[in-house]
Design a protein around this motif. Structure first.
Motif, short mmCIF file in Angstrom:
data_model
loop_
_atom_site.label_atom_id
_atom_site.label_comp_id
_atom_site.label_asym_id
_atom_site.label_seq_id
_atom_site.Cartn_x
_atom_site.Cartn_y
_atom_site.Cartn_z
N ALA A 66 -5.34 -2.29 5.14
CA ALA A 66 -6.25 -3.26 4.53
C ALA A 66 -6.32 -4.52 5.38
N ARG A 67 -7.48 -5.10 5.42
CA ARG A 67 -7.62 -6.36 6.15
C ARG A 67 -7.19 -7.51 5.24
N ARG A 68 -6.83 -8.59 5.85
CA ARG A 68 -6.43 -9.80 5.13
C ARG A 68 -7.63 -10.39 4.40
N PHE A 69 -7.35 -10.96 3.25
CA PHE A 69 -8.36 -11.65 2.43
C PHE A 69 -9.51 -10.70 2.14
N ALA A 70 -10.70 -11.14 2.29
CA ALA A 70 -11.87 -10.31 1.98
C ALA A 70 -12.69 -10.06 3.24
N TYR A 71 -12.00 -9.98 4.37
CA TYR A 71 -12.70 -9.76 5.62
C TYR A 71 -13.46 -8.45 5.61
N GLY A 72 -14.63 -8.48 6.19
CA GLY A 72 -15.43 -7.28 6.30
C GLY A 72 -14.95 -6.38 7.43
N CYS A 73 -15.67 -5.30 7.60
CA CYS A 73 -15.30 -4.31 8.62
C CYS A 73 -15.91 -4.68 9.96
N SER A 74 -15.15 -4.47 11.00
CA SER A 74 -15.68 -4.50 12.36
C SER A 74 -16.48 -3.22 12.59
N LEU A 122 0.85 -1.18 0.00
CA LEU A 122 0.00 0.00 0.00
C LEU A 122 0.89 1.24 0.00
N VAL A 123 0.57 2.18 -0.88
CA VAL A 123 1.39 3.39 -0.98
C VAL A 123 0.47 4.61 -0.97
N GLU A 124 0.66 5.47 0.04
CA GLU A 124 -0.15 6.68 0.16
C GLU A 124 0.45 7.82 -0.63
N SER A 125 -0.41 8.72 -1.07
CA SER A 125 0.03 9.95 -1.74
C SER A 125 -0.99 11.04 -1.48
N GLY A 126 -0.61 12.28 -1.76
CA GLY A 126 -1.55 13.39 -1.66
C GLY A 126 -1.45 14.21 -0.39
N SER A 150 -7.87 -7.62 -7.42
CA SER A 150 -8.63 -6.37 -7.32
C SER A 150 -8.86 -6.12 -5.84
N LEU A 151 -9.05 -4.87 -5.49
CA LEU A 151 -9.14 -4.49 -4.09
C LEU A 151 -10.30 -5.20 -3.41
N ARG A 152 -10.02 -5.87 -2.30
CA ARG A 152 -11.07 -6.60 -1.61
C ARG A 152 -11.02 -6.33 -0.13
N GLY A 153 -12.14 -6.59 0.53
CA GLY A 153 -12.16 -6.51 1.98
C GLY A 153 -12.23 -5.09 2.50
N CYS A 154 -12.34 -5.02 3.83
CA CYS A 154 -12.43 -3.74 4.50
C CYS A 154 -11.10 -2.99 4.39
N MET A 155 -11.18 -1.70 4.18
CA MET A 155 -9.98 -0.86 4.16
C MET A 155 -10.24 0.38 5.01
N GLY A 156 -9.17 0.94 5.52
CA GLY A 156 -9.35 2.06 6.41
C GLY A 156 -8.21 3.06 6.37
#
Length: 127
Positions: A98-106, A4-8, A29-35
């Motif tokens: 990012a969470r591992r695999f396609a885990y949803g958000c808590s 993961l690489v942030e910019s901006g 492709s992007l999967r799972g919960c991200m924050g």
């Protein structure tokens, strides 16, 4: 290996806006919960916002509710954080995660839930 690489990030005056981007590689492709998290020296990393894979569900911390908007483009493997009405107290290092695999958000973003992290990007808001 997911990267993961942030910019901006950067410096802005109070009341201004910035948009952070987080580009992910190593996914089909992007999967799972991200924050998005942020951290200032001497303080714990704080969950600012998170978003489900479908984008149907999003969470915001009380400190940014109504000012920040999280979004994602799974086809572009990119996560965004639009930040408006910035305040000096928003000054921090911001991290995407990012969470591992396609885990949803808590119910709310917590550091142990997230496996993959960007290197962080500085946001500085001056008064």
């Amino acid at each position: 290996q997911v990267q993961l690489v942030e910019s901006g990030g950067g410096s802005v005056q109070a009341g201004g806006s910035l948009r952070l981007s987080c580009s992910a590689s190593g996914y089909g492709s992007l999967r799972g919960c991200m924050g998005w998290f942020r951290q200032t020296p001497g303080k714990e990393r704080e969950g600012v916002a998170q978003i489900s894979e479908s984008s149907r569900s999003a969470y915001y911390s009380e400190s940014v509710e109504g000012r920040f908007t999280i979004s994602r483009d799974n086809n572009k493997n990119t996560l965004y954080l639009q930040m408006t009405s910035l305040r000096p107290e928003d000054t921090a290092m911001y991290y995407c995660a990012a969470r591992r695999f396609a885990y949803g958000c808590s119910p709310r973003p917590v550091v142990p839930d997230f496996t993959f992290w960007g290197q962080g990007i500085q946001v500085t808001v001056s008064s």
